[in-house]
Design an enzyme around this catalytic site. Structure first.
Site, mmCIF file in Angstrom:
data_model
loop_
_atom_site.group_PDB
_atom_site.id
_atom_site.type_symbol
_atom_site.label_atom_id
_atom_site.label_comp_id
_atom_site.label_asym_id
_atom_site.label_seq_id
_atom_site.Cartn_x
_atom_site.Cartn_y
_atom_site.Cartn_z
ATOM 1 N N CYS A 132 43.049 49.453 50.397
ATOM 2 C CA CYS A 132 41.591 49.615 50.501
ATOM 3 C C CYS A 132 41.169 50.358 51.763
ATOM 4 O O CYS A 132 40.023 50.786 51.875
ATOM 5 C CB CYS A 132 40.908 48.254 50.443
ATOM 6 S SG CYS A 132 41.263 47.370 48.925
ATOM 7 N N HIS A 151 33.811 47.687 53.852
ATOM 8 C CA HIS A 151 34.528 47.658 52.573
ATOM 9 C C HIS A 151 33.882 46.593 51.698
ATOM 10 O O HIS A 151 33.597 45.485 52.157
ATOM 11 C CB HIS A 151 35.998 47.322 52.837
ATOM 12 C CG HIS A 151 36.795 47.124 51.586
ATOM 13 N ND1 HIS A 151 36.683 47.963 50.506
ATOM 14 C CD2 HIS A 151 37.701 46.166 51.238
ATOM 15 C CE1 HIS A 151 37.490 47.543 49.546
ATOM 16 N NE2 HIS A 151 38.110 46.458 49.954
ATOM 17 N N ASN A 159 34.961 45.672 43.874
ATOM 18 C CA ASN A 159 35.854 46.195 44.919
ATOM 19 C C ASN A 159 36.539 47.445 44.364
ATOM 20 O O ASN A 159 37.425 47.348 43.524
ATOM 21 C CB ASN A 159 36.880 45.126 45.300
ATOM 22 C CG ASN A 159 37.856 45.603 46.367
ATOM 23 O OD1 ASN A 159 37.883 46.786 46.721
ATOM 24 N ND2 ASN A 159 38.666 44.685 46.872
HETATM 25 N N1 COA Z 1 36.470 32.328 37.206
HETATM 26 C C1 COA Z 1 36.464 30.987 37.271
HETATM 27 N N2 COA Z 1 37.285 30.284 38.068
HETATM 28 C C2 COA Z 1 38.145 30.973 38.832
HETATM 29 C C3 COA Z 1 38.223 32.372 38.799
HETATM 30 C C4 COA Z 1 37.342 33.051 37.931
HETATM 31 N N3 COA Z 1 37.320 34.401 37.839
HETATM 32 N N4 COA Z 1 39.180 32.777 39.658
HETATM 33 C C5 COA Z 1 39.689 31.682 40.234
HETATM 34 N N5 COA Z 1 39.076 30.582 39.731
HETATM 35 C C6 COA Z 1 39.331 29.177 40.053
HETATM 36 C C7 COA Z 1 40.698 28.949 40.613
HETATM 37 O O1 COA Z 1 41.630 28.832 39.576
HETATM 38 C C8 COA Z 1 40.487 27.659 41.369
HETATM 39 O O2 COA Z 1 40.526 26.595 40.455
HETATM 40 P P1 COA Z 1 41.214 25.185 40.842
HETATM 41 O O3 COA Z 1 40.416 24.689 42.030
HETATM 42 O O4 COA Z 1 41.050 24.396 39.621
HETATM 43 O O5 COA Z 1 42.637 25.532 41.200
HETATM 44 C C9 COA Z 1 39.050 27.763 41.883
HETATM 45 O O6 COA Z 1 38.426 28.789 41.089
HETATM 46 C C10 COA Z 1 38.934 28.101 43.345
HETATM 47 O O7 COA Z 1 39.846 29.117 43.640
HETATM 48 P P2 COA Z 1 39.916 29.751 45.073
HETATM 49 O O8 COA Z 1 40.904 30.855 45.062
HETATM 50 O O9 COA Z 1 40.078 28.700 46.118
HETATM 51 O O10 COA Z 1 38.426 30.325 45.209
HETATM 52 P P3 COA Z 1 37.772 31.126 46.393
HETATM 53 O O11 COA Z 1 36.494 30.514 46.768
HETATM 54 O O12 COA Z 1 38.756 31.431 47.495
HETATM 55 O O13 COA Z 1 37.403 32.518 45.691
HETATM 56 C C11 COA Z 1 38.247 34.753 45.620
HETATM 57 C C12 COA Z 1 38.423 33.320 45.147
HETATM 58 C C13 COA Z 1 39.371 35.584 45.040
HETATM 59 C C14 COA Z 1 36.912 35.260 45.086
HETATM 60 C C15 COA Z 1 38.235 34.791 47.153
HETATM 61 O O14 COA Z 1 39.312 34.058 47.651
HETATM 62 C C16 COA Z 1 38.302 36.181 47.688
HETATM 63 O O15 COA Z 1 37.389 36.981 47.480
HETATM 64 N N6 COA Z 1 39.359 36.494 48.435
HETATM 65 C C17 COA Z 1 39.540 37.819 48.981
HETATM 66 C C18 COA Z 1 40.032 38.742 47.912
HETATM 67 C C19 COA Z 1 39.915 40.150 48.305
HETATM 68 O O16 COA Z 1 38.928 40.563 48.860
HETATM 69 N N7 COA Z 1 40.943 40.949 48.000
HETATM 70 C C20 COA Z 1 40.960 42.314 48.258
HETATM 71 C C21 COA Z 1 41.051 42.554 49.718
HETATM 72 S S1 COA Z 1 40.886 44.230 50.036
#
Ligand code: COA
Length: 322
Positions: free
Chosen positions: A113, A249, A279
């Site tokens: 990214c 970003h 993203n």
């Molecule tokens: N819809 C519904 N539930 C979802 C889901 C979706 N699309 N994706 C994940 N979940 C669930 C998970 O399975 C988890 O369930 P569980 O508690 O039963 O295990 C729950 O939601 C929480 O997951 P978690 O990963 O802790 O959520 P979060 O608040 O961290 O949000 C992201 C997840 C991916 C949105 C967040 O971590 C994020 O944005 N991270 C950075 C990613 C990023 O920017 N990547 C690129 C960098 S350049």
């Protein structure tokens, strides 16, 4: 000539739009979950026969017209992307040929990214060294082609697009400071497991998909994006209160909000596109810059900080006067 300066911008978004409601039909998710956890409402996706260089060409045409230059003025092409059309020739070379740009250095930059920030920083150095007089710099991504559309943890996050800028030498600022970095110790937190010299046989199979530990990425992203911002401000001797715009970003609204908070910047000073684009990896910063310029918010003379963070991890920032 003391500076390099962006004199034109453009963007291209593929026609097809996927809303959160469309994704509800594809994986076990909800519009509410996606919006509250990421800020994304919709994203664009390329057609099957569309490539990264197709999008680059369209975004570049808009930037070239905006800058009021001719393709024959361009003497350097840089394309930041993680999803090039081919392993070689690089995407910049394809773009050079397709736009009719005279033969010149054509560089592909690969830093996930952060690829556009890496490319813009490189153009800045070439121009300041007198090695280039008019650079076409693009960030573009067909990220939907490498996403596993059955994995709700990743597929809801990403979108496709391309953003282009024209950079020229200038006596007036211009790019004031740049900062790049990378630390491969975080590779396991975010990577794509298939490449030219490793696991190529997995291409096109279920095993070829973005692998991410979302919540760990989140933590490092917030910390790093705060640090890279202060790093360029410090280099340029500029206080964060002087900033007119932060163009971060667009990975996740909550990451952007946390970064703005660390910089004491109100969200009114942040250009946001994550809700409409998702993203788009390397394309996110140049597309957000173009959105801000074209809707009249980002004006000539204003102080703008662009920053990005991506797989590797890689990171980078550019502080500039428009
Ligand atoms: N819809 C519904 N539930 C979802 C889901 C979706 N699309 N994706 C994940 N979940 C669930 C998970 O399975 C988890 O369930 P569980 O508690 O039963 O295990 C729950 O939601 C929480 O997951 P978690 O990963 O802790 O959520 P979060 O608040 O961290 O949000 C992201 C997840 C991916 C949105 C967040 O971590 C994020 O944005 N991270 C950075 C990613 C990023 O920017 N990547 C690129 C960098 S350049």
């Amino acid at each position: 000539m003391k500076y390099s300066r962006i004199v034109g911008t453009g963007r291209y978004l593929p026609e097809k739009v996927l809303t959160n409601f469309d994704l509800e039909k594809m994986v076990d998710t909800s519009d509410e979950w996606i919006r509250t956890r990421t800020g994304v409402e919709r994203r664009h996706a390329v057609a099957d026969d569309q490539t990264t260089s197709d999008m680059c060409v369209e975004a570049a045409k808009v930037a070239i017209e905006d800058a009021g230059i001719d393709v024959t003025d361009i003497d350097m092409v840089l394309v930041g992307t993680t999803t090039p059309d081919l392993i070689f020739p690089n995407a910049a070379t394809l773009v050079q040929h397709r736009l009719g740009i005279p033969p010149c250095p054509a560089i592909g930059m690969e830093a996930a990214c952060t690829s556009f920030i890496y490319a813009l920083t490189t153009a800045d150095k070439f121009i300041k060294a007198g090695e280039a007089k008019c650079a076409l710099v693009i960030g573009a991504e067909c990220i939907t082609k490498i996403v596993d559309w059955t994995d709700r943890n990743t597929c809801v996050l990403f979108g496709d697009g391309a953003g282009a800028v024209i950079v020229k030498p200038s006596d007036e600022a211009g790019i004031l400071a740049t900062h790049l970095g990378a630390d491969g110790q975080y590779k396991e937190l975010l990577y794509y497991p298939v490449g030219a010299s490793k696991e190529l046989h997995k291409a096109g199979t279920d095993e070829a998909a973005i692998t991410m530990v979302g919540n760990e990425v989140f933590k490092v992203a917030v910390k790093t994006l705060g640090n890279v911002a202060t790093e360029v401000l410090h280099k340029a001797g500029v206080e964060q209160s002087e900033l007119d715009w932060l163009i971060p970003h667009q990975a996740n609204l909550r990451i952007i909000q946390a970064t703005a908070k660390r910089l004491n910047l109100p969200m009114e000073k942040v250009i946001l596109t994550v809700q409409d684009h998702g993203n788009t990896s390397a394309a996110s910063v140049p597309m957000a810059l173009d959105v801000g310029r074209r809707d009249g918010r980002v004006k000539p003379g204003q102080l703008v900080l662009m920053e990005a963070f991506g797989g590797g991890f890689t990171w980078g920032s550019v502080l500039m006067r428009m």
